[in-house]
Design an enzyme around this catalytic site. Structure first.
Site, PDB file in Angstrom:
ATOM      1  N   ASP A 272       6.200  75.740  42.191  1.00  0.00           N
ATOM      2  CA  ASP A 272       7.252  75.007  42.885  1.00  0.00           C
ATOM      3  C   ASP A 272       8.625  75.566  42.515  1.00  0.00           C
ATOM      4  O   ASP A 272       8.855  75.981  41.374  1.00  0.00           O
ATOM      5  CB  ASP A 272       7.162  73.531  42.468  1.00  0.00           C
ATOM      6  CG  ASP A 272       8.114  72.659  43.253  1.00  0.00           C
ATOM      7  OD1 ASP A 272       7.999  72.654  44.491  1.00  0.00           O
ATOM      8  OD2 ASP A 272       8.975  72.004  42.637  1.00  0.00           O
TER       9      ASP A 272
ATOM     10  N   GLU B 239       7.188  79.332  45.658  1.00  0.00           N
ATOM     11  CA  GLU B 239       8.012  78.765  46.727  1.00  0.00           C
ATOM     12  C   GLU B 239       9.444  79.183  46.484  1.00  0.00           C
ATOM     13  O   GLU B 239      10.141  78.602  45.659  1.00  0.00           O
ATOM     14  CB  GLU B 239       7.903  77.232  46.742  1.00  0.00           C
ATOM     15  CG  GLU B 239       8.761  76.599  47.810  1.00  0.00           C
ATOM     16  CD  GLU B 239       9.222  75.191  47.460  1.00  0.00           C
ATOM     17  OE1 GLU B 239       9.355  74.385  48.387  1.00  0.00           O
ATOM     18  OE2 GLU B 239       9.446  74.880  46.286  1.00  0.00           O
TER      19      GLU B 239
ATOM     20  N   ASP C  46       7.125  69.694  52.868  1.00  0.00           N
ATOM     21  CA  ASP C  46       8.574  69.493  52.913  1.00  0.00           C
ATOM     22  C   ASP C  46       9.114  69.677  54.325  1.00  0.00           C
ATOM     23  O   ASP C  46       9.905  68.881  54.808  1.00  0.00           O
ATOM     24  CB  ASP C  46       9.285  70.503  51.998  1.00  0.00           C
ATOM     25  CG  ASP C  46       9.136  70.137  50.534  1.00  0.00           C
ATOM     26  OD1 ASP C  46       9.143  68.934  50.233  1.00  0.00           O
ATOM     27  OD2 ASP C  46       9.021  71.053  49.699  1.00  0.00           O
TER      28      ASP C  46
END
Lengths: 823, 537
Positions: free
Chosen positions: A647, A672, A755
């Protein structure tokens, strides 16, 4: 004009007008000829119709009518006129921090330019990423607000006279002092002209607490969605004041006042009609002008002989109120009509002229030309002879009017040198035509030149496929994101997902990405607290192990979602700041980066961007890295994870990621790295090399031990599909324009995740285009990732077909792409 | 006279060509060029339709000049012509059509330069585009369409026939079937010392060997040229005035001495010898044996610097005592340069035969190797194939060969200014230009000019071009081609300066005109401001 430089009325989702994009003054040629680059050759296109002479003017608004038998009207035509009215004014935004009687603060946004103004706005909440808008909570929406999609609302401004009696338009947005809103984002829209007013090509961003500079989580970001959107910058904001102190962690509403110049321009339609009547008794022509423009109107005119367009001054007497303009034209003031509806004049002219040429002058700066051709108005004064017509036809067949004009001018020059001065108008016309052509060529050449692109994939010889590594897996991986933003709600997601393992395997997925497993402050798991506590809202550690087992039995690898950038503390330090961690990794504030004032870390400065909602971990210290390595290895062993989805890797240096991956030896890892693409004036740039370079740089820092989500490709697909701008799908070298084109084996392509889509929808893929997106990523190299919501939807069958095609053709992450340009 | 345009007016203050001549000391450029152009134009164009601003003004000026009974004009009737290069990728890669995204831009561009007063446009015709798939099929439709656009505007057309590729030019580098032949025999491609191949360039050593589908490259080139004359036969009388024969990489007669895959146009290192394909090596061996030095023919020189190294870094090109001065160095360099001249000779001989009966001016391009000009060995020239024994002018043998075929030498570097170059590369564009002109004067070859790059940052380059083409020297370019149309070309950063440049070239000077020129200019400026506002409507 300085105001104009920023308040170009940009129209979102439409190409900016060509002239808007042309800096400098060289090409500001607005008065363009009609379509087809037709330049009317005045008086040349002559036809005989029904005995009467009709002078057909290309593109003229009304067919000229002649009445040869009545009153000797030779010519009568009503020309449309177009002029631009520019109104200058200002817009302002004021944050009133002092609560009113009901304990509400307010922000007032207003503007003093006439019009039907609408505030198009959204908000950013505290601690939020990106510059995407969210819809404001319903309680702050002023009455009359209209929802626009799911991220903005529109509220009309209300006009009222201010203390000085001027009309001002304002809207008040009231909100609670403890509102979670951090920033109000808005642009203004003028309903009647449809023009949008932006701030330096981006949104206006009004912070409710303090300035954006220190409070903005993205201050360090190099490229934002709207470059330069932050209302800082001393030169542009002379009047902006941001008073108000700001506590380190307590949010307070700050007073704010900003004023912005606004330039609104609109077109006004008018007309001028010209009638020429032949008076056989006096052998003169009576010329009448009539226009609906009020105020002072001057005709700037001359006469010509022989169709040459050579301006001459007619012999005297001139009409009253006429001035000779530099020996080459006359300027005659029109008389106001008594009813105030415009201006008119009529005068007699000797009949030995073949035509009259004119433009209208309103004031020193406003000249009105022929809307149709961008040049002068031409009025024929007498019936052309047949022989002329024949001659003219030959010419116009051969070339257009301009060349003819030049030819005539050359003849004129060699035979009558004395008249050169009168040809200047024409020469300027040539220059203007040159500039217009250059502008046209420029606009064509500078736009990308890909006509239509069809990608086809070349299948490598399997021998060229490289051995598996953590950046790529086997090279033939197909990833499924095994959760969405709501998955935590059931409390037993691991069980539910496990039930779908066989189905996912049969669809052809080789890897499933499971949600963040740790104890977390937020239910979705992205605010981890105790890293060794794997009981989460998705289920218990036992259920997690079971899930991994089920997938392994189905032949599917499982990625754990590891949040390494930040970690929530369990205890407060002596200052009351939450930066003391608990659980097995019981770090204190030394493990927190020093450059985030909210958390008073005592570590080193962050090696990346900061995530502001939680203490960012200082990965530069050995004890931190050792603890994290140990944790990752523990999860590999204890849970059985095969790899990682990392992340927010923007938050720390990619070299540390390499360290972690080398220690934990995952089968597959993907990071990410999500930041904004490049936009210019709200328009996504064709060239996204800078964006993908940042992602590639990160991958490079990990030495290729991890792949990265190909955010670039997603962004470009948005535009390409939404607006059918398929030329975006090939970069300047004919390669795919995303990370995919540069480092396909490390690109994890996706079109949606928890997201961007799901119930958050921060950056949703164009609605209805999902399958086209999947066709793209599943037929291209890179490692495609399919979102859970799409797998379990009506799209499943199509996705299954695409995956089977991909597998059958053995397309892998290094397959080559050939761009076929199709005619 | 018609100094009525505001930009022109502005130029008057700065441009030397615009100033009033001192009595009895007319500026050289003005007299020689201006008159020549006017006289030439006036006589030549009398029956033609004069079009365009430049033509218009030039003719007017001619009339004026005639009326003043200038006596010097009669002898110098040669005309100077200004071309503008069209985009290199004007045509779709398979030659079937005009690049559809660009067609309108090309049309507008052609028209714009026409109105501006250019005499013509230059079109690069690539072998790889015309015969993309097979040696037997020619695909002329795309180029034909572009040529027709130029013809429709009454412009002249200079056609550059390009055999070798332009890496990075967005154009296929070689026809697919040639690439296929190269795949089976990589040695037909130029090869450097480390064995890297130039995929865009067929070695000069195989010119006459049957390596391309059973025939020699030379005969393939000839077929390409002949097909061109057939396809455009009707335009030779009216539109096509110049044919430039591509003799090597980047259209220039040279070895591809730059690193394989890089751009010949931007490389400014020393470069390396390209004689390591087996055919070149065989010729070298044979030549060495014939010269009685069999050991010299085993390979190229061993002590040459790498592409980007300083010439001093290895022995071969050292200023003092370098092997280039040794008998071996002279042997090798003479052979290497001689091979280049022989290649040019072969192709130009063939081209002369093909185009001999056409009313066109035949030309060919040489490279402008101005880097390391300061080094005694002229290393950049030498590796590109320009060398003459005893430190003589390396361009001389080439100029001699050009003169023999009556081919004009196109010199691409008329814009290169000293100040643009890094001193560390020993560049000397001025000296090189003098050197080339000397070579051409000695052997009687005509020259023409091109610019090396778009003049974007240094507008002084425009004045340099102007002084290079408006010179009174005997060796004066017969035409100049400004390279090249594209987005940058039409951008507001470039176009206004270019406009001014063209006007100052094609219109000559205004100074001899009436006394109210200043007033006219002022008027024009005033009216122009007004017009300006009108445009905003």
């Amino acid at each position: 004009m300085s105001a104009a430089s920023w308040s170009i009325p940009a129209i979102p989702r439409a190409a900016p007008p060509a002239r808007g994009g042309l800096p400098g003054d060289a090409f500001l040629v607005a008065a363009r000829p009609g379509p087809g680059r037709r330049r009317a050759a005045p008086g040349r296109r002559l036809r005989l119709r029904g005995g009467g002479v009709v002078v057909a003017r290309a593109g003229a608004a009304e067919v000229p009518v002649t009445h040869p038998e009545e009153s000797g009207v030779v010519f009568s035509e009503k020309f449309p006129l177009r002029r631009c009215k520019t109104v200058q004014g200002k817009a302002w935004a004021r944050v009133v921090a002092e609560p009113d009687g009901e304990g509400m603060c307010k922000i007032v946004i207003g503007c003093d330019v006439e019009g039907k103004w609408v505030l198009h706005w959204g908000v950013s909440y505290d601690g939020e990423q990106g510059r995407e808008w969210d819809q404001p909570p319903s309680e702050v929406r002023p009455p009359g607000s209209v929802t626009i999609k799911d991220y903005a609302i529109e509220t009309p401004l209300v006009g009222s006279p201010n203390s000085e009696g001027h009309m001002v338009h304002e809207v008040e947005i009231k909100f609670n002092q403890d509102t979670p809103i951090a920033i109000i984002n808005f642009v203004l829209k003028e309903e009647e002209t449809g023009a949008w007013f932006q701030h330096k090509g981006g949104d206006f961003r009004i912070p409710l607490s303090g300035s954006l500079e220190d409070g903005d989580p993205f201050g360090a970001q190099q490229d934002t969605v709207h470059p330069g959107a932050k209302p800082e910058g001393s030169s542009a904001q002379p009047q902006e004041t941001v008073p108000g102190d700001k506590g380190p962690s307590v949010k307070r509403i700050s007073e704010f006042y900003g004023e912005y110049p606004i330039l609104k321009s609109e077109y006004v339609q008018n007309f001028v009609s010209v009638t020429v009547t032949e008076n056989s008794e006096t052998d003169k022509s009576l010329v009448e002008f009539d226009t609906d423009i009020t105020g002072q109107v001057i005709i700037h005119w001359g006469v010509c002989k022989d169709n040459t367009m050579t301006w001459e001054i007619p012999s005297e007497p001139h009409p009253p109120k006429t001035k000779i303009f530099r020996q080459k034209a006359l300027q005659t003031l029109l008389q106001q009509k008594t009813d105030g509806t415009g201006n008119t004049i009529s005068f007699l002219l000797n009949a030995d002229y073949s035509g009259l040429v004119f433009v209208l002058k309103l004031d020193e700066y406003t000249w009105l030309r022929n809307v149709d051709n961008g040049f002068d108005f031409y009025i024929p004064l007498k019936e052309p002879h047949k022989s002329d017509e024949q001659k003219v036809d030959d010419k116009s067949a051969q070339t257009d009017g301009l060349i003819g004009d030049i030819r005539n001018l050359v003849v004129g020059l060699s035979s009558r040198r004395g008249q050169r001065a009168k040809n200047k108008v024409l020469q300027e016309d040539i220059l203007q035509e040159i500039e217009r052509l250059a502008a046209e060529a420029y606009s064509i050449f500078r736009s990308p030149t890909i006509d239509a692109v069809e990608d086809s994939v070349y299948i490598d010889d399997p021998a060229t496929v490289k051995p598996a590594c953590s950046g790529t897996g086997s090279g033939f991986e197909i990833l499924c994101q095994g959760f969405n933003w709501e998955s935590h709600k059931s409390g037993k997601w691991y069980v539910e997902l496990g039930a779908k393992a066989k189905e996912l395997a049969s669809l052809g997925f080789t890897i499933v990405w499971s949600p963040p497993p740790t104890d977390s402050v937020s239910p979705e798991g992205y605010m981890p607290r105790d890293l060794y506590n794997l009981n989460s809202r998705y289920g218990t550690i036992e259920e997690l192990k079971q899930l991994v087992n089920i997938f392994h039995e189905a032949g599917v690898k499982v990625l754990g979602d590891a949040v390494l950038n930040h970690r929530c503390a369990q205890f407060q330090n002596q200052n009351g700041v939450w930066n003391i961690f608990g659980g097995r990794i019981n770090w204190d504030d030394r493990a927190v980066v020093a450059d985030d004032p909210h958390f008073q870390g005592r570590g080193n400065k962050s090696s990346g961007d900061n995530f502001h909602a939680a203490p960012n971990i200082d990965h530069s210290q050995d004890f931190v890295r050792n603890d994290l390595k140990e944790w990752l290895c523990w999860m590999r062993k204890e849970v059985g994870y095969d790899g990682w989805r990392l992340d927010f890797v923007r938050g720390f240096w990619g070299g540390y990621v390499k360290d972690y991956l080398e220690a934990s030896e995952p089968y597959f890892a993907v990071g990410e790295y999500w930041d904004s693409l490049s936009y210019t004036y709200g328009e996504m740039d064709y060239n996204q090399d800078a964006h993908r370079q940042r992602i590639v740089d990160w991958i490079n820092a990990t030495s290729g031990t991890a792949g990265a989500f190909d955010v670039t490709t997603k962004g470009i697909l948005h535009m390409a599909l939404e607006r059918s701008e398929y030329w975006r799908l090939s970069d300047e070298k004919g390669k795919p324009p995303g990370v995919l084109g540069w480092w396909p084996s490390r690109a994890v392509t996706f079109i949606e995740n928890h997201d961007t889509g799901s119930t958050q929808g921060h950056w949703r893929f164009p609605y209805g285009m999902e399958m086209q997106g999947y066709v793209y990523i599943l037929t291209h190299p890179g490692t495609p990732a399919v979102f859970y919501d799409h797998v379990f939807s009506h799209l499943q069958q199509d996705i299954a077909k695409l995956i089977s095609v991909r597998r059958r053709l053995k397309i892998h992450c290094r397959s080559k792409v050939y761009n076929m340009h199709r005619k | 006279m018609e100094a009525l345009l505001s930009t022109q007016h502005a130029a008057a203050a700065s441009s030397p060509t615009m100033t009033r001549p001192l009595p009895g000391a007319a500026p050289a450029g003005r007299v020689a060029f201006g008159r020549a152009r006017r006289a030439g134009r006036a006589s030549r164009d009398a029956p033609r339709v004069a079009t365009g601003l430049g033509r218009l003004l030039g003719q007017a000026a001619a009339a004026v000049a005639d009326s003043k009974q200038s006596t010097r004009d009669a002898e110098d009737a040669s005309t100077f012509r200004l071309f503008v290069g069209l985009p290199i990728d004007s045509v779709a890669p398979d030659g079937s059509s005009v690049s559809s995204a660009k067609a309108k831009g090309i049309e507008a561009g052609i028209r714009a330069v026409k109105l501006l007063g250019a005499d013509g446009v230059e079109l690069q015709v690539f072998w790889s585009v015309v015969q993309p798939e097979s040696p037997d099929r020619f695909s002329w439709a795309g180029y034909r369409a572009v040529a027709d656009m130029a013809a429709a505007e009454g412009l002249s057309l200079r056609v550059s026939l390009r055999i070798h590729g332009t890496p990075g030019g967005n154009v296929p580098i070689l026809p697919g079937w040639v690439t296929a032949a190269a795949a089976s025999d990589p040695d037909i491609l130029f090869t450097d010392r480390s064995g890297s191949r130039h995929e865009d360039c067929v070695s000069f050593a195989v010119d006459e060997l049957p390596v391309l589908a059973g025939r020699s490259p030379l005969s393939r080139y000839e077929a390409f040229f002949r097909s061109f004359t057939d396809a455009f036969h009707d335009l030779f009388e009216s539109t096509i005035t110049d044919v430039t024969v591509g003799l090597g990489p980047n259209g220039e007669l040279r070895y591809p001495s730059y690193p394989p895959g890089s751009s010949a146009a931007t490389f400014t290192g020393v470069g390396e010898f390209q004689c390591y394909d087996k055919y070149m090596l065989a010729q070298l061996k044979q030549h060495a044996e014939e010269s009685g030095h069999p050991l010299w023919g085993l390979s190229g020189p061993h002590d040459t610097p790498g592409y980007n190294e300083s010439p001093d870094s290895k022995d071969f090109f050292r200023d003092h005592g370098g092997s280039w001065e040794s008998p071996y160095g002279d042997f090798f360099l003479s052979w290497y340069a001689g091979n280049l001249v022989n290649h040019g000779d072969r192709v130009l001989g063939m081209a002369s035969a093909v185009f001999g009966d056409k009313p066109v001016e035949l030309s060919a391009k040489v490279p402008f190797m101005h880097w390391w000009h300061g080094a005694k060995s002229r290393p950049a020239e030498a590796v590109a194939g320009f060398y003459k024994s005893n430190k003589k002018n390396g361009y001389s043998p080439v100029a001699k060969m050009f003169a023999r075929h009556g081919v004009t030498m196109v010199v691409p570097g008329m814009d290169v200014c000293m100040n643009k170059q890094h001193r560390s590369t020993g560049s000397s564009p001025d000296q090189l230009l003098v050197q080339i002109k000397n070579a051409c004067r000695r052997h009687g070859a005509r020259i023409a000019g091109e610019n090396a790059s778009l003049v974007m940052t240094h507008t002084s380059s425009f004045s340099r071009i102007r002084s290079n083409i408006l010179t009174t020297e005997r060796v004066r370019p017969s035409h100049f081609t400004y390279q090249r149309m594209g987005a940058d070309f039409f951008s507001p950063k470039h176009w206004p300066a270019f406009t001014e440049f063209v006007r100052s070239v094609v219109c000559g000077e205004w100074d001899e005109d009436d006394a109210d020129a200043d007033m006219a200019a002022a008027n024009a400026a005033g009216r122009r401001d007004n017009a300006w506002e009108t445009q905003l409507v």
